[in-house]
Design an enzyme around this catalytic site. Sequence first.
Site, short mmCIF file in Angstrom:
data_model
loop_
_atom_site.label_atom_id
_atom_site.label_comp_id
_atom_site.label_asym_id
_atom_site.label_seq_id
_atom_site.Cartn_x
_atom_site.Cartn_y
_atom_site.Cartn_z
N LYS A 115 0.83 -1.22 0.00
CA LYS A 115 0.00 0.00 0.00
C LYS A 115 0.86 1.26 0.00
O LYS A 115 0.46 2.26 -0.58
CB LYS A 115 -0.98 -0.01 1.17
CG LYS A 115 -2.09 -1.02 0.97
CD LYS A 115 -3.38 -0.65 1.67
CE LYS A 115 -4.47 -1.64 1.25
NZ LYS A 115 -5.67 -1.58 2.06
N LYS A 197 -3.85 -11.36 -7.00
CA LYS A 197 -5.14 -11.70 -6.42
C LYS A 197 -6.26 -10.79 -6.95
O LYS A 197 -6.03 -9.64 -7.29
CB LYS A 197 -5.07 -11.67 -4.89
CG LYS A 197 -5.00 -10.29 -4.29
CD LYS A 197 -5.35 -10.29 -2.80
CE LYS A 197 -5.58 -8.85 -2.36
NZ LYS A 197 -6.19 -8.64 -1.10
N LYS A 200 -10.25 -5.10 -6.07
CA LYS A 200 -11.05 -4.02 -6.67
C LYS A 200 -10.17 -3.03 -7.42
O LYS A 200 -10.67 -2.27 -8.24
CB LYS A 200 -11.86 -3.30 -5.59
CG LYS A 200 -11.00 -2.72 -4.51
CD LYS A 200 -11.80 -2.37 -3.28
CE LYS A 200 -10.89 -2.11 -2.11
NZ LYS A 200 -10.81 -3.21 -1.17
#
Length: 333
Positions: A115, A197, A200
């Site tokens: 992130k 993976k 969104k």
Amino acid sequence: MDDTKKIMLSGIQPSGDLHLGNYLGAIKNWADRVEEFDCYYFMADLHTITVRQNPADLRRRSLEQLAQYIACGLDPEKNTLFFQSHVPAHAQLGWVLDCYTMFGELSRMTQFKDKSAKHKDNINAGLFTYPALMAADILLYQPDYVPVGEDQKQHVELTRDVAQRFNGIYGPVFKIPEPYIPKAGARIMGLTVPGSKMSKSIPEGCVFLMEKPEDIQRKFRRAVTDSDTERCVRYDPVAKPGVSNLMNIYSAITGRTFEAIEAEFDGQGYGAFKPKVGEAVIECLRPIREEATRILKDKGYLEGVYRAGAEKASRVANKTLRKVYKKVGFVQP
Ligand code: ATP
Ligand code: LTN
């Protein structure tokens, strides 16, 4: 409440719409185990602001997520459903655990590395200390199991380390929880990039729970399959990651083994297989979508659910928090 039941707890951030990875990796397992466990599931809204959010969107998505939890089979009469921000004990224990979690441990967290690489302009302290808040989310409820997808295993392991450290100093305050990771569906990959993976952040490869059937079918028809010459439906995640991912999805939904799926599509190519997986997903999600849409219209009902959930959760959480405050030496109020 039956005190002899084991406890299960998990949460998902309302930072985006729920998708098939969230459902198969996490929520489906939660709903399946309702009778056996005393269950706590929450919307991890405090965690979402580690990344900048639009306030109106966050509020809307948080309520939608609650409606979708219920539509996925989490009956509010049997599960405690609540918003993390409605139970102040999370932030309170989070602070305490910040002081028992090491800089080095937090630096090794994969989600932090990912992130912070993605949001270079906002590498805030909350993003870094997030796993200590997650440890608090968990330890407050003394759960036996934390059902999560594979990617969250590292955070649950850190939670165990922090709990053991704390117990080592003050005696047995926290139960040491186990991650609970499903066999099928623990790691659903993206339909366009089977190497990473389903997330969104790559919407073309991601199937959302509330998506229209025709859009879901289009995504499956366009799913990346493999460039091997064999072109048959066979489970081999290394040589055939695209097909193996579709098999994994099909298996998680239908309960069929990989051998049974190979037999079902024996002699048929990818062209027949892909829409069949699409159909299975559509039929699985249809009742969830319809029920969530219906529930979302009843704001009064949702309010009743999350208020009752926060009240029950607070009672349990405050008990642990009081014990912790006493152990570390704070004067009783
Ligand atoms: P992002 O899209 O930003 O990566 P996310 O959609 O993965 O986020 P999280 O809040 O990180 O959402 O995940 C919620 C739960 O769903 C966690 O238990 C996580 O392990 C599980 N999960 C998320 N993606 C997948 C996936 N592709 N396969 C299986 N489980 C998943
Ligand atoms: N870190 C998780 C969400 C999360 C969670 C939790 C999961 C926050 N607190 C406690 C299980 C238990 C995520 O990003 N998916």
